[in-house]
Design an enzyme around this catalytic site. Structure first.
Site, PDB file in Angstrom:
ATOM      1  N   ASP A 112       6.107  -6.327   4.963  1.00 42.71           N
ATOM      2  CA  ASP A 112       5.715  -4.921   4.872  1.00 42.71           C
ATOM      3  C   ASP A 112       5.352  -4.390   6.251  1.00 42.71           C
ATOM      4  OD1 ASP A 112       4.761  -2.598   3.025  1.00 42.71           O
ATOM      5  OD2 ASP A 112       3.129  -2.900   4.456  1.00 42.71           O
ATOM      6  N   TYR A 129       3.348   1.171  12.735  1.00 43.65           N
ATOM      7  CA  TYR A 129       2.843  -0.139  13.188  1.00 43.65           C
ATOM      8  C   TYR A 129       3.457  -0.519  14.540  1.00 43.65           C
ATOM      9  CZ  TYR A 129       1.401  -0.714   8.256  1.00 43.65           C
ATOM     10  OH  TYR A 129       0.853  -0.549   7.006  1.00 43.65           O
ATOM     11  N   LYS A 163       7.685   2.189   6.120  1.00 46.18           N
ATOM     12  CA  LYS A 163       7.129   3.499   5.731  1.00 46.18           C
ATOM     13  C   LYS A 163       7.399   4.519   6.825  1.00 46.18           C
ATOM     14  CE  LYS A 163       3.280   0.667   4.193  1.00 46.18           C
ATOM     15  NZ  LYS A 163       3.309  -0.366   5.251  1.00 46.18           N
ATOM     16  N   HIS A 176       4.600   7.488   3.912  1.00 47.21           N
ATOM     17  CA  HIS A 176       3.359   6.779   4.245  1.00 47.21           C
ATOM     18  C   HIS A 176       2.093   7.525   3.815  1.00 47.21           C
ATOM     19  CE1 HIS A 176       1.812   3.696   7.426  1.00 47.21           C
ATOM     20  NE2 HIS A 176       0.934   3.829   6.460  1.00 47.21           N
TER      21      HIS A 176
HETATM   22  N1  LIG Z   1       0.024   1.891   3.080  1.00 44.33           N
HETATM   23  C1  LIG Z   1      -0.990   1.894   3.913  1.00 44.33           C
HETATM   24  O1  LIG Z   1      -1.510   2.968   4.302  1.00 44.33           O
HETATM   25  C2  LIG Z   1      -1.555   0.599   4.402  1.00 44.33           C
HETATM   26  C3  LIG Z   1      -2.807   0.592   5.018  1.00 44.33           C
HETATM   27  C4  LIG Z   1      -3.296  -0.635   5.473  1.00 44.33           C
HETATM   28  C5  LIG Z   1      -2.561  -1.793   5.294  1.00 44.33           C
HETATM   29  N2  LIG Z   1      -1.342  -1.744   4.694  1.00 44.33           N
HETATM   30  C6  LIG Z   1      -0.525  -2.956   4.514  1.00 44.33           C
HETATM   31  O2  LIG Z   1      -1.335  -3.928   3.866  1.00 44.33           O
HETATM   32  C7  LIG Z   1      -1.304  -5.129   4.640  1.00 44.33           C
HETATM   33  C8  LIG Z   1      -2.587  -5.905   4.439  1.00 44.33           C
HETATM   34  O3  LIG Z   1      -3.682  -5.188   4.961  1.00 44.33           O
HETATM   35  P1  LIG Z   1      -4.537  -5.740   6.198  1.00 44.33           P
HETATM   36  O4  LIG Z   1      -3.757  -6.798   6.877  1.00 44.33           O
HETATM   37  O5  LIG Z   1      -4.934  -4.581   7.024  1.00 44.33           O
HETATM   38  O6  LIG Z   1      -5.844  -6.291   5.477  1.00 44.33           O
HETATM   39  P2  LIG Z   1      -6.106  -7.588   4.537  1.00 44.33           P
HETATM   40  O7  LIG Z   1      -4.825  -8.256   4.183  1.00 44.33           O
HETATM   41  O8  LIG Z   1      -7.018  -7.153   3.453  1.00 44.33           O
HETATM   42  O9  LIG Z   1      -6.977  -8.534   5.493  1.00 44.33           O
HETATM   43  C9  LIG Z   1      -6.450  -9.034   6.681  1.00 44.33           C
HETATM   44  C10 LIG Z   1      -7.595  -9.765   7.379  1.00 44.33           C
HETATM   45  O10 LIG Z   1      -7.975 -10.873   6.584  1.00 44.33           O
HETATM   46  C11 LIG Z   1      -7.893 -12.047   7.374  1.00 44.33           C
HETATM   47  N3  LIG Z   1      -7.349 -13.126   6.530  1.00 44.33           N
HETATM   48  C12 LIG Z   1      -6.105 -13.207   5.998  1.00 44.33           C
HETATM   49  N4  LIG Z   1      -5.958 -14.337   5.310  1.00 44.33           N
HETATM   50  C13 LIG Z   1      -7.142 -14.989   5.401  1.00 44.33           C
HETATM   51  C14 LIG Z   1      -7.599 -16.224   4.896  1.00 44.33           C
HETATM   52  N5  LIG Z   1      -6.814 -17.021   4.153  1.00 44.33           N
HETATM   53  N6  LIG Z   1      -8.879 -16.602   5.185  1.00 44.33           N
HETATM   54  C15 LIG Z   1      -9.666 -15.799   5.932  1.00 44.33           C
HETATM   55  N7  LIG Z   1      -9.283 -14.621   6.445  1.00 44.33           N
HETATM   56  C16 LIG Z   1      -8.026 -14.214   6.183  1.00 44.33           C
HETATM   57  C17 LIG Z   1      -6.973 -11.746   8.530  1.00 44.33           C
HETATM   58  O11 LIG Z   1      -7.321 -12.466   9.698  1.00 44.33           O
HETATM   59  P3  LIG Z   1      -6.396 -13.676  10.302  1.00 44.33           P
HETATM   60  O12 LIG Z   1      -5.258 -13.027  11.042  1.00 44.33           O
HETATM   61  O13 LIG Z   1      -7.360 -14.395  11.176  1.00 44.33           O
HETATM   62  O14 LIG Z   1      -5.924 -14.501   9.143  1.00 44.33           O
HETATM   63  C18 LIG Z   1      -7.228 -10.246   8.754  1.00 44.33           C
HETATM   64  O15 LIG Z   1      -8.334 -10.056   9.593  1.00 44.33           O
HETATM   65  C19 LIG Z   1      -1.088  -4.617   6.079  1.00 44.33           C
HETATM   66  O16 LIG Z   1      -0.686  -5.648   6.968  1.00 44.33           O
HETATM   67  C20 LIG Z   1      -0.056  -3.562   5.841  1.00 44.33           C
HETATM   68  O17 LIG Z   1       1.227  -4.135   5.696  1.00 44.33           O
HETATM   69  C21 LIG Z   1      -0.833  -0.561   4.232  1.00 44.33           C
END
Ligand SMILES: NC(=O)c1ccc[n+]([C@@H]2O[C@H](COP(=O)([O-])OP(=O)(O)OC[C@H]3O[C@@H](n4cnc5c(N)ncnc54)[C@H](OP(=O)(O)O)[C@@H]3O)[C@@H](O)[C@H]2O)c1
Length: 286
Positions: free
Chosen positions: A43, A48, A73, A106
């Site tokens: 994704d 990004y 997006k 988006h």
């Molecule tokens: N549509 C939208 O507006 C929108 C907005 C935000 C995000 N997104 C999408 O959603 C995806 C996920 O969101 P996100 O990456 O921002 O937040 P998230 O997945 O909720 O959390 C990511 C965080 O959690 C940590 N993490 C991941 N796996 C872990 C584990 N097994 N143990 C401990 N910590 C862990 C990561 O650090 P490490 O790197 O150290 O593992 C990172 O700091 C994004 O990458 C993007 O593709 C979409």
């Protein structure tokens, strides 16, 4: 990889890796680990600024293109009919792909209805397999749906145990729209990850608290796209398909909802910022 069936007949993998805020230089290694661990879904987004790197990582994987689910997006500054049509072509060029599996608008700003028409045409032209929305509130979602020819196949919304958006999710499910939860781990929020319930269930199933949270999302019918650049996290985040929470355990996690979002800009501020962002994505991401 297990999939959910979409309302357009396509399938979406239940698990993908998100690359929000992952620098282009880090995308290659992260996706190589992910593909190795069995992920087949990525994704990304125009904003990004890493679509070129994502496209390169997909090609470098040596996996057939049709085995990888590629989602991206288009930002709201391109939310008009004409700009969306151009943005789709530029997006495909950056990704080095003939098509994307999923294209989302988006944000809910700009002329999203005009943009949606261009997205529908991109499906007919074979440039996009499925189309969806991201961050639409109920009012704008009903507006879009009342005019659309093709219903959104997927909707991305912020979703984690502290912010479950039950009403919006149920409305989307009535449209046959599959929900993808972004910030599935509350962006790694320490308080959320340290909740005693996740440790308790993790101990019962021999899983980590993060795996319990991700499993809850899946059993609740939502796609998860956790973000990580840590090889151990990437691998463990994929080990979700060999255990199942009971109905009572799902209910206990549902009861943790506290309407707490981690992305919290007032709508007016968001609209001003989001509609004035630069759109020179081609130059800014290599
Ligand atoms: N549509 C939208 O507006 C929108 C907005 C935000 C995000 N997104 C999408 O959603 C995806 C996920 O969101 P996100 O990456 O921002 O937040 P998230 O997945 O909720 O959390 C990511 C965080 O959690 C940590 N993490 C991941 N796996 C872990 C584990 N097994 N143990 C401990 N910590 C862990 C990561 O650090 P490490 O790197 O150290 O593992 C990172 O700091 C994004 O990458 C993007 O593709 C979409």
């Amino acid at each position: 990889m297990e999939t959910f069936r979409l309302n357009d007949g396509n399938q979406i993998p239940k698990l993908g890796i998100g690359v929000n805020q992952v620098r282009s230089a880090d995308v290659g290694p992260a996706l190589a680990h992910a593909f190795e661990a069995g992920y087949r879904s990525v994704d990304t987004a125009n904003t990004y600024l890493n679509e070129v790197a994502v496209g390169r990582a997909v090609r470098d994987s040596g996996l057939p293109r049709e085995e990888i689910y590629l989602a991206t997006k288009v930002w709201s500054t391109d939310s008009t009919y004409r700009r969306m049509a151009v943005a789709i072509d530029r997006t495909l060029e950056r990704l080095g792909a003939d098509y994307v599996d999923l294209l989302l608008v988006h944000q809910q700003y700009g002329d999203y209805n005009g943009a949606w028409t261009a997205m529908e045409e991109a499906v007919a032209a074979g440039k996009v397999r499925s189309i969806g929305i991201s961050n639409f509130n109920h009012r704008r979602l009903t507006d879009l749906v009342s005019r659309a020819t093709v219903l959104p196949a997927v909707a991305q919304i912020e979703r984690h145990p502290y912010f479950q958006q039950r009403e919006q999710k149920e409305f989307l499910e009535r449209l046959g729209t599959v929900v993808t939860g972004w910030f599935p781990l509350g962006r790694g929020d320490r308080e959320l990850l340290a909740e005693p319930l996740f440790a308790e269930l993790g101990q019962k199933y021999g899983k980590s608290p993060v795996q319990v949270i991700l499993r809850w999302h899946l059993q609740d019918g939502t796609v998860v796209i956790p973000g990580s650049t840590d090889p151990a996290h990437i691998r463990s985040n994929s080990e979700l398909f060999d255990f199942a929470l009971t109905t009572q355990e799902m209910d206990r996690i549902a009861a943790m909802d506290r309407n707490k979002r981690f992305h919290n800009l007032p709508e007016l501020v968001e609209r001003v910022i989001f509609q004035s962002m630069r759109t020179d994505y081609d130059k800014r991401q290599r």
